[in-house]
Design a protein around this motif. Structure first.
Motif, PDB file in Angstrom:
ATOM      1  N   PHE A 168      70.155 -41.783 -11.105  1.00  0.00           N
ATOM      2  CA  PHE A 168      71.107 -42.893 -11.061  1.00  0.00           C
ATOM      3  C   PHE A 168      72.049 -42.804  -9.876  1.00  0.00           C
ATOM      4  N   SER A 169      72.440 -41.607  -9.507  1.00  0.00           N
ATOM      5  CA  SER A 169      73.377 -41.454  -8.384  1.00  0.00           C
ATOM      6  C   SER A 169      72.742 -41.892  -7.062  1.00  0.00           C
ATOM      7  N   ASN A 214      77.740 -41.027 -14.351  1.00  0.00           N
ATOM      8  CA  ASN A 214      76.573 -41.916 -14.409  1.00  0.00           C
ATOM      9  C   ASN A 214      76.950 -43.302 -14.922  1.00  0.00           C
ATOM     10  N   ASN A 231      79.726 -41.558 -10.211  1.00  0.00           N
ATOM     11  CA  ASN A 231      78.410 -40.930 -10.308  1.00  0.00           C
ATOM     12  C   ASN A 231      78.434 -39.663 -11.162  1.00  0.00           C
TER      13      ASN A 231
END
Length: 127
Positions: free
Chosen positions: A29-30, A77, A74
């Motif tokens: 996701f980052s 998330n 991040n």
């Protein structure tokens, strides 16, 4: 693989504020560019805002600049959508979307270039 879950929607009076959250699972996701879209009844899904993987670049639909703010953490998330001065026309289901693509057809991914979508959260603004 990335899974997205939106939250924070609800009923608010015109002029009020809401903060939506898009929580993601998956280590990738980052590295994702993330966007928010919305869809009102009988209308097509439309772009709201987007943020780059680092959070350093953001884009907004022209009509929403100044009222909506996108941000991300991040470490958690999570991507956020702060919505202020809400209007009845903002009533819609709001979706977050993510993509791992590195190149896009424009400065921000088009709706078709997002590979992962959440289930949406309803925002209703009463007059």
């Amino acid at each position: 693989q990335v899974q997205l879950v939106e939250s924070g929607g609800g009923l608010v009076q015109a002029g009020g504020s809401l903060r939506l959250s898009c929580a993601a699972s998956g280590r990738a996701f980052s590295n994702c560019n993330v966007g928010w879209f919305r869809q009102a009844p009988g209308q097509e899904r439309e772009f709201v805002t987007a943020i780059s993987w680092s959070g350093g670049t953001t884009y907004y639909a022209d009509s929403l600049k100044g009222r909506f703010t996108i941000s991300r953490d991040n470490a958690k998330n999570t991507v956020y959508l702060q919505m202020n001065s809400l209007k009845p026309d903002d009533t819609a289901v709001y979706y977050c979307a993510a993509t791992l693509r590195l190149t896009f057809s424009g400065p921000t991914p088009s709706i078709d270039e997002y590979d992962y979508w959440g289930q949406g959260t309803q925002v209703t603004v009463s007059s």
